[in-house]
Design a protein around this motif. Sequence first.
Motif, short mmCIF file in Angstrom:
data_model
loop_
_atom_site.label_atom_id
_atom_site.label_comp_id
_atom_site.label_asym_id
_atom_site.label_seq_id
_atom_site.Cartn_x
_atom_site.Cartn_y
_atom_site.Cartn_z
N LEU A 35 -36.26 -37.69 -6.48
CA LEU A 35 -34.76 -38.23 -6.77
C LEU A 35 -33.85 -37.27 -5.91
O LEU A 35 -34.30 -36.31 -5.59
CB LEU A 35 -34.57 -38.27 -8.33
CG LEU A 35 -35.33 -38.79 -9.34
CD1 LEU A 35 -34.89 -38.73 -10.44
CD2 LEU A 35 -35.47 -40.32 -8.82
N LEU A 36 -33.03 -37.93 -5.47
CA LEU A 36 -31.95 -37.35 -4.73
C LEU A 36 -30.83 -36.74 -5.71
O LEU A 36 -30.29 -37.69 -6.28
CB LEU A 36 -31.33 -38.04 -3.55
CG LEU A 36 -32.53 -38.39 -2.38
CD1 LEU A 36 -31.68 -39.35 -1.35
CD2 LEU A 36 -33.08 -37.50 -2.14
N GLU A 37 -30.58 -35.52 -5.91
CA GLU A 37 -29.56 -35.04 -6.75
C GLU A 37 -28.12 -34.95 -6.20
O GLU A 37 -27.96 -34.68 -4.98
CB GLU A 37 -29.62 -33.38 -7.00
CG GLU A 37 -28.93 -32.85 -8.07
CD GLU A 37 -29.14 -31.55 -8.45
OE1 GLU A 37 -28.41 -31.15 -9.39
OE2 GLU A 37 -29.94 -31.02 -7.75
N VAL A 38 -27.24 -35.54 -6.96
CA VAL A 38 -25.78 -36.02 -6.34
C VAL A 38 -24.93 -35.25 -7.29
O VAL A 38 -24.87 -35.50 -8.49
CB VAL A 38 -25.68 -37.49 -6.45
CG1 VAL A 38 -24.28 -37.87 -5.87
CG2 VAL A 38 -26.69 -38.26 -5.54
N ASN A 39 -24.00 -34.53 -6.72
CA ASN A 39 -22.97 -33.82 -7.35
C ASN A 39 -22.05 -34.77 -7.45
O ASN A 39 -20.81 -34.47 -6.85
CB ASN A 39 -22.72 -32.62 -6.90
CG ASN A 39 -21.78 -31.78 -7.53
OD1 ASN A 39 -21.29 -32.04 -8.43
ND2 ASN A 39 -21.48 -30.41 -6.98
N VAL A 40 -21.84 -35.46 -8.37
CA VAL A 40 -21.14 -36.83 -8.61
C VAL A 40 -19.36 -36.23 -9.01
O VAL A 40 -18.69 -36.70 -8.29
CB VAL A 40 -21.13 -37.80 -9.37
CG1 VAL A 40 -20.25 -38.91 -9.57
CG2 VAL A 40 -22.51 -38.56 -9.23
N GLY A 51 -34.72 -42.93 -6.65
CA GLY A 51 -33.63 -43.04 -7.09
C GLY A 51 -32.50 -41.67 -7.05
O GLY A 51 -32.85 -40.81 -6.13
N LEU A 52 -31.79 -41.70 -8.15
CA LEU A 52 -30.73 -40.61 -8.05
C LEU A 52 -30.79 -39.80 -9.31
O LEU A 52 -30.91 -40.22 -10.25
CB LEU A 52 -29.26 -41.11 -7.52
CG LEU A 52 -29.22 -41.89 -6.28
CD1 LEU A 52 -27.71 -42.46 -6.26
CD2 LEU A 52 -29.70 -41.10 -5.29
N MET A 53 -30.30 -38.56 -9.20
CA MET A 53 -30.22 -37.69 -10.37
C MET A 53 -28.78 -37.03 -10.38
O MET A 53 -28.40 -36.81 -9.37
CB MET A 53 -31.00 -36.62 -10.48
CG MET A 53 -31.20 -35.76 -11.89
SD MET A 53 -30.12 -34.16 -11.35
CE MET A 53 -31.46 -32.99 -11.27
N THR A 54 -28.11 -36.90 -11.41
CA THR A 54 -27.09 -36.11 -11.65
C THR A 54 -26.96 -35.24 -12.79
O THR A 54 -27.36 -35.89 -13.77
CB THR A 54 -25.65 -36.72 -11.28
OG1 THR A 54 -24.66 -35.98 -10.99
CG2 THR A 54 -25.38 -37.52 -12.64
#
Length: 245
Positions: A130-135, A166-169
């Motif tokens: 997963l791609l980590e996103v610093n939302v 997918g994505l992670m935050t």
Amino acid sequence: MCDEISIESNLKSVEEKIKAACGRAGRNPSEVTLVAVSKTKPFSDILEARNAGAKEFGENYVQEMMDKIEDAENITDMSNVRWHMIGHLQKNKVKYLIGNTALIHSVDSIALAEQIEKEAAKKDVVMRILLEVNVAEEASKWGFNTETVKDAAREILAFPHVKVLGLMTSAPYTENPETNRMFFRDLNTLAHELYEDKLIADQDNDFKLPVLSMGMTGDYEVAVEEGATMVRVGTAIFGNRNYNV
């Protein structure tokens, strides 16, 4: 939080709250994977959670994960357990995870993805990430920002031994989970944009796509209401951690 009555009762309480959150959002609970975050906890606690039905375990530190995987190898009831790397990952530790980890949640740079590609190629396997996103754009957190993650996903798409699911935050710590709702909603929107642009894998045998790994003990119910397909819950299952141990 956690009343620490027992790991079994705590686990069932979390599962019931996930079901209730799914009900409020009109979702099927089967869409949500519960990852029991066992960092700093002894293997006996993991075994108790497994006996209570947990199958997905998350760890923040590579060495701790590898020690626990070794402990699990000779236990029949642990044969179908899956391990998730959810903490910040250094490139020199990637080699230990390949073949031992179902999913790496915390890929926060193209350089890290390149290292995963290199190590996975050595073993001729495809590593799911997963791609980590610093939302929330917190200075203390790792991850791509919402503007750069699409370009990163496009570049990583060319890596034959890496599969972006997918994505992670990690949303800000808060006493009021409602304050994180907008961050979960934004990540949901962003993940589906990447999915529609074919920058996220379109099929996987184990997880609903696109994976949205978001929500922890303090806010996982809100995360589920906003589309989380994976929640990472530790304290509410295992009790408070003693970081001095």
